[in-house]
Design an enzyme around this catalytic site. Structure first.
Site, PDB file in Angstrom:
ATOM      1  N   GLU A 238      -9.662  -1.557   4.995  1.00  0.00           N
ATOM      2  CA  GLU A 238      -8.595  -1.913   5.948  1.00  0.00           C
ATOM      3  C   GLU A 238      -9.062  -1.733   7.387  1.00  0.00           C
ATOM      4  O   GLU A 238      -8.338  -2.634   7.987  1.00  0.00           O
ATOM      5  CB  GLU A 238      -7.559  -0.605   5.644  1.00  0.00           C
ATOM      6  CG  GLU A 238      -6.306  -0.958   6.244  1.00  0.00           C
ATOM      7  CD  GLU A 238      -5.232   0.055   5.931  1.00  0.00           C
ATOM      8  OE1 GLU A 238      -5.419   0.919   5.165  1.00  0.00           O
ATOM      9  OE2 GLU A 238      -4.090  -0.003   6.509  1.00  0.00           O
TER      10      GLU A 238
ATOM     11  N   ASN B  41      -5.712   6.054  16.286  1.00  0.00           N
ATOM     12  CA  ASN B  41      -7.107   5.815  17.044  1.00  0.00           C
ATOM     13  C   ASN B  41      -7.673   7.299  17.374  1.00  0.00           C
ATOM     14  O   ASN B  41      -8.982   7.416  17.156  1.00  0.00           O
ATOM     15  CB  ASN B  41      -6.931   5.482  18.230  1.00  0.00           C
ATOM     16  CG  ASN B  41      -6.997   3.591  18.185  1.00  0.00           C
ATOM     17  OD1 ASN B  41      -6.815   3.307  17.090  1.00  0.00           O
ATOM     18  ND2 ASN B  41      -6.828   2.874  19.331  1.00  0.00           N
ATOM     19  N   GLU B  42      -6.728   8.261  17.331  1.00  0.00           N
ATOM     20  CA  GLU B  42      -7.091   9.899  17.541  1.00  0.00           C
ATOM     21  C   GLU B  42      -8.068  10.333  16.221  1.00  0.00           C
ATOM     22  O   GLU B  42      -8.900  10.789  16.423  1.00  0.00           O
ATOM     23  CB  GLU B  42      -6.108  10.718  17.749  1.00  0.00           C
ATOM     24  CG  GLU B  42      -5.410  10.795  19.012  1.00  0.00           C
ATOM     25  CD  GLU B  42      -4.466   9.384  19.121  1.00  0.00           C
ATOM     26  OE1 GLU B  42      -4.159   9.102  17.890  1.00  0.00           O
ATOM     27  OE2 GLU B  42      -3.986   8.853  20.162  1.00  0.00           O
TER      28      GLU B  42
ATOM     29  N   GLN C 261       0.661  -1.087   0.082  1.00  0.00           N
ATOM     30  CA  GLN C 261       0.107   0.038   0.147  1.00  0.00           C
ATOM     31  C   GLN C 261       0.828   1.349  -0.045  1.00  0.00           C
ATOM     32  O   GLN C 261       1.821   1.326   0.920  1.00  0.00           O
ATOM     33  CB  GLN C 261      -0.804   0.093   1.225  1.00  0.00           C
ATOM     34  CG  GLN C 261      -1.819   1.257   1.379  1.00  0.00           C
ATOM     35  CD  GLN C 261      -2.690   1.205   2.666  1.00  0.00           C
ATOM     36  OE1 GLN C 261      -2.129   0.693   3.640  1.00  0.00           O
ATOM     37  NE2 GLN C 261      -3.683   1.770   2.750  1.00  0.00           N
ATOM     38  N   GLY C 262       0.790   2.273  -1.089  1.00  0.00           N
ATOM     39  CA  GLY C 262       1.545   3.314  -0.938  1.00  0.00           C
ATOM     40  C   GLY C 262       0.706   4.436  -0.637  1.00  0.00           C
ATOM     41  O   GLY C 262       0.318   5.177  -1.620  1.00  0.00           O
ATOM     42  N   TYR C 263       0.315   4.821   0.395  1.00  0.00           N
ATOM     43  CA  TYR C 263      -0.544   5.952   0.794  1.00  0.00           C
ATOM     44  C   TYR C 263       0.420   6.839   1.298  1.00  0.00           C
ATOM     45  O   TYR C 263       0.557   8.167   1.000  1.00  0.00           O
ATOM     46  CB  TYR C 263      -1.544   5.694   1.903  1.00  0.00           C
ATOM     47  CG  TYR C 263      -3.030   5.059   1.203  1.00  0.00           C
ATOM     48  CD1 TYR C 263      -3.077   4.571  -0.043  1.00  0.00           C
ATOM     49  CD2 TYR C 263      -4.187   4.947   2.008  1.00  0.00           C
ATOM     50  CE1 TYR C 263      -4.180   4.059  -0.577  1.00  0.00           C
ATOM     51  CE2 TYR C 263      -5.329   4.761   1.348  1.00  0.00           C
ATOM     52  CZ  TYR C 263      -5.318   4.183   0.303  1.00  0.00           C
ATOM     53  OH  TYR C 263      -6.570   3.689  -0.448  1.00  0.00           O
ATOM     54  N   SER C 264       0.998   6.543   2.784  1.00  0.00           N
ATOM     55  CA  SER C 264       1.755   7.526   3.256  1.00  0.00           C
ATOM     56  C   SER C 264       3.007   7.989   2.766  1.00  0.00           C
ATOM     57  O   SER C 264       3.626   7.297   2.088  1.00  0.00           O
ATOM     58  CB  SER C 264       2.122   7.000   4.900  1.00  0.00           C
ATOM     59  OG  SER C 264       1.073   6.263   5.515  1.00  0.00           O
TER      60      SER C 264
HETATM   61  C1  FAD Z   1       2.982  -1.351  11.369  1.00  0.00           C
HETATM   62  C2  FAD Z   1       2.592   0.042  10.640  1.00  0.00           C
HETATM   63  C3  FAD Z   1       2.299  -0.446   9.109  1.00  0.00           C
HETATM   64  C4  FAD Z   1       2.133   0.651   8.213  1.00  0.00           C
HETATM   65  N1  FAD Z   1       1.998   0.248   7.083  1.00  0.00           N
HETATM   66  C5  FAD Z   1       1.635   1.284   6.023  1.00  0.00           C
HETATM   67  C6  FAD Z   1       1.595   0.776   4.682  1.00  0.00           C
HETATM   68  O1  FAD Z   1       1.636  -0.403   4.207  1.00  0.00           O
HETATM   69  N2  FAD Z   1       1.330   1.805   3.641  1.00  0.00           N
HETATM   70  C7  FAD Z   1       1.015   3.149   4.094  1.00  0.00           C
HETATM   71  O2  FAD Z   1       0.720   4.083   3.193  1.00  0.00           O
HETATM   72  N3  FAD Z   1       1.204   3.478   5.340  1.00  0.00           N
HETATM   73  C8  FAD Z   1       1.505   2.570   6.092  1.00  0.00           C
HETATM   74  N4  FAD Z   1       1.717   3.060   7.495  1.00  0.00           N
HETATM   75  C9  FAD Z   1       1.652   4.359   8.217  1.00  0.00           C
HETATM   76  C10 FAD Z   1       0.535   4.703   8.714  1.00  0.00           C
HETATM   77  O3  FAD Z   1      -0.811   4.716   7.916  1.00  0.00           O
HETATM   78  C11 FAD Z   1       0.586   6.285   9.523  1.00  0.00           C
HETATM   79  O4  FAD Z   1       1.741   5.855  10.479  1.00  0.00           O
HETATM   80  C12 FAD Z   1      -0.400   6.772  10.214  1.00  0.00           C
HETATM   81  O5  FAD Z   1      -1.553   7.143   9.232  1.00  0.00           O
HETATM   82  C13 FAD Z   1      -0.228   7.870  11.130  1.00  0.00           C
HETATM   83  O6  FAD Z   1       0.778   8.863  10.245  1.00  0.00           O
HETATM   84  P1  FAD Z   1       2.059   9.322  10.940  1.00  0.00           P
HETATM   85  O7  FAD Z   1       2.867   8.290  11.196  1.00  0.00           O
HETATM   86  O8  FAD Z   1       2.613  10.396   9.862  1.00  0.00           O
HETATM   87  O9  FAD Z   1       1.795   9.982  12.221  1.00  0.00           O
HETATM   88  P2  FAD Z   1       1.113  11.556  12.310  1.00  0.00           P
HETATM   89  O10 FAD Z   1       0.046  11.935  11.370  1.00  0.00           O
HETATM   90  O11 FAD Z   1       2.167  12.474  12.249  1.00  0.00           O
HETATM   91  O12 FAD Z   1       0.364  11.776  13.804  1.00  0.00           O
HETATM   92  C14 FAD Z   1       1.340  11.729  15.097  1.00  0.00           C
HETATM   93  C15 FAD Z   1       0.344  11.842  16.100  1.00  0.00           C
HETATM   94  O13 FAD Z   1      -0.549  12.965  15.830  1.00  0.00           O
HETATM   95  C16 FAD Z   1      -1.801  12.729  16.113  1.00  0.00           C
HETATM   96  N5  FAD Z   1      -2.467  13.449  15.215  1.00  0.00           N
HETATM   97  C17 FAD Z   1      -2.525  13.895  13.979  1.00  0.00           C
HETATM   98  N6  FAD Z   1      -3.390  14.540  13.401  1.00  0.00           N
HETATM   99  C18 FAD Z   1      -4.254  14.638  14.336  1.00  0.00           C
HETATM  100  C19 FAD Z   1      -5.610  15.250  14.465  1.00  0.00           C
HETATM  101  N7  FAD Z   1      -6.175  16.004  13.537  1.00  0.00           N
HETATM  102  N8  FAD Z   1      -6.300  15.137  15.561  1.00  0.00           N
HETATM  103  C20 FAD Z   1      -5.872  14.386  16.553  1.00  0.00           C
HETATM  104  N9  FAD Z   1      -4.674  13.937  16.577  1.00  0.00           N
HETATM  105  C21 FAD Z   1      -4.014  14.057  15.602  1.00  0.00           C
HETATM  106  C22 FAD Z   1      -1.874  11.163  15.746  1.00  0.00           C
HETATM  107  O14 FAD Z   1      -3.182  10.565  16.217  1.00  0.00           O
HETATM  108  C23 FAD Z   1      -0.727  10.632  16.270  1.00  0.00           C
HETATM  109  O15 FAD Z   1      -0.735  10.372  17.681  1.00  0.00           O
HETATM  110  C24 FAD Z   1       1.956   1.832   8.481  1.00  0.00           C
HETATM  111  C25 FAD Z   1       2.183   2.299   9.711  1.00  0.00           C
HETATM  112  C26 FAD Z   1       2.356   1.410  10.798  1.00  0.00           C
HETATM  113  C27 FAD Z   1       2.558   1.775  12.274  1.00  0.00           C
END
Ligand code: FAD
Length: 400
Positions: free
Chosen positions: A246, A387-388, A128-131
């Site tokens: 998902e 979860n947030e 999956q290429g989202y992040s």
């Molecule tokens: C094991 C694992 C597998 C993954 N696999 C994939 C994958 O295959 N493909 C892919 O594309 N991505 C993948 N991800 C990425 C995942 O989707 C992101 O980590 C996730 O969406 C959170 O983004 P971030 O890590 O940039 O955190 P951030 O968005 O920077 O968030 C940091 C903190 O701030 C909080 N926060 C941010 N915005 C808000 C808001 N508006 N309100 C309240 N709180 C907020 C968050 O809840 C979190 O606690 C994976 C992540 C993990 C841990």
């Protein structure tokens, strides 16, 4: 809701048990128990997928026209519970559970005919290429760019946390095809063959010690326009549809119950002085609380899956609620497991995969895996949207 099995359902359960008994070898069950990640190692998962595919059972939730087994909701539930209790390797990740429903809903007949059979057989394995670096929760801010040149898109940028991209043949990705207007409007959903020139996949080791994620770099990667899903700019709508699958598009209760049973086994082993952790009233009470949470989660899953069975998607509120509950319960189980095992569980084993180590007693192997599984489970409340963010989605749907 009547939860008693009919005679036909009980016979179906027997058939599944017989299949699992004869096909799931002791080695594969051990590899599943020692897997520290949320998906099986591809060599274990794909070998098992091939056996399940020969029976036509690989994609329980797919409609029959695309290769699903045509099971009722009750049959799917029974199958899931039995597979989990038998320690089936977890292989139904981004391929079967995420990109397939998108292809069925938004793909062209040519895309469906090409990709769906290869997903079933395991010939194609998807990531999956989202992040992106800087675009996680605020996914719509993504910058990985696709510029159209004739009948190709030229892609530049990078994706991060791409689970198992280093073992995948393909990636489904969100790319920016327009930087004007609302940021959600300029996103397009595209399928990328990971063997194309200009792609570099760099490993990232996770806190549990495994190489499961990657950063993927795209340098002038040329992808045919025919690999676009839906229209240019429709990517955000498609991405949200996929995320519902998902987060809550399949059963997880079987896995939670299997993990809970394993915890009971561990907590019931007598220590050298003959005492058993489960006899401690505090541990017993915590154990019972988790059992109740699993039952409640099961009911939520059954009602949501009945919507999927009748052709719908789970809906944002149930799928976000299930995502929160599943991650909370998994984390509670792994936390109680390391509490029960005590300081012995803190000794760190760096070898991965753990099943490559020589076999010892099940008790010692439980200790060896517990801390790594505990750390891996922390990620449950982050991936697929934290979860947030799930709480925000629920609040927005309920209060707007
Ligand atoms: C094991 C694992 C597998 C993954 N696999 C994939 C994958 O295959 N493909 C892919 O594309 N991505 C993948 N991800 C990425 C995942 O989707 C992101 O980590 C996730 O969406 C959170 O983004 P971030 O890590 O940039 O955190 P951030 O968005 O920077 O968030 C940091 C903190 O701030 C909080 N926060 C941010 N915005 C808000 C808001 N508006 N309100 C309240 N709180 C907020 C968050 O809840 C979190 O606690 C994976 C992540 C993990 C841990």
């Amino acid at each position: 809701m009547d939860l008693t099995l009919t005679p036909a359902e009980a016979a179906f359960r027997t058939e599944i048990r017989q299949f699992l008994d004869s096909e799931l070898t002791a080695d594969v069950r051990r590899a599943s128990r020692l897997n520290t990640s949320f998906l099986a190692e591809p060599e274990i998962g794909l070998a098992w997928q091939s056996k399940v595919n020969q029976r036509g059972w690989v994609a329980p939730s797919w409609p029959e026209e695309f290769g699903g087994p045509g099971w009722s909701l009750a049959q799917r539930y029974i199958f899931d519970q039995e597979c989990e209790m038998a320690d089936e390797p977890h292989f139904r990740g981004a391929s079967i559970k995420m990109i397939a429903p998108v292809l069925m809903r938004y793909g062209t007949p040519e895309q469906q005919d090409h990709y769906l059979p290869r997903i079933l057989s395991g010939e194609h394995f998807w990531s999956q290429g989202y992040s992106e670096p800087g675009s996680g929760s605020d996914l719509a801010s993504l910058k990985c760019k696709a510029v159209r040149e004739g009948d190709e898109y030229v892609i530049n940028g990078s994706k991060i946390w791409s689970t198992l991209a280093h073992r995948s043949t393909h990636m489904f990705a969100l790319v920016r095809t327009n930087s004007e207007g609302r940021k959600q409007q300029g996103i397009t959903f595209i399928l990328i063959d990971l063997s194309l020139p200009g792609i570099e996949i760099a490993p990232i080791t996770s806190i549990c010690g495994t190489h499961e994620f990657n950063q993927v770099f795209f340098d002038n990667v040329r992808v045919p326009v025919a690999e676009r899903i839906g229209e240019e700019g429709q990517g955000w709508e498609i991405a949200k549809y996929l995320l519902e699958f998902e987060r809550g598009g399949s059963f997880a209760g079987g896995l939670l119950r299997a993990m809970h049973c394993r915890l009971l086994r561990i907590a019931s082993r007598p220590a050298t002085d003959g005492t058993r952790p489960i006899d401690d009233p505090l541990i017993a009470a915590r154990f019972a609380e988790i059992a109740t949470d699993i039952d409640a989660n099961d009911m939520l899953e059954l009602s949501s899956m009945s919507k999927v069975q009748s052709g719908g998607n789970p809906g944002p509120v149930p799928s976000s609620t299930m995502k929160i509950e599943r991650s909370r319960i998994r984390q509670s189980i792994t936390e109680l497991t390391v509490t029960v095992l005590g300081p012995a569980a803190l000794e760190w084993e760096p070898q991965r995969p753990l099943y490559d180590l020589p076999e010892t007693s099940e008790a010692e192997e439980d200790i060896r895996a517990a801390a790594a599984i505990y750390f891996n489970t922390r990620s449950q409340s982050i991936f697929g949207g934290t979860n947030e963010i799930q709480l925000e989605i629920i609040a927005r749907a309920l209060f707007s």
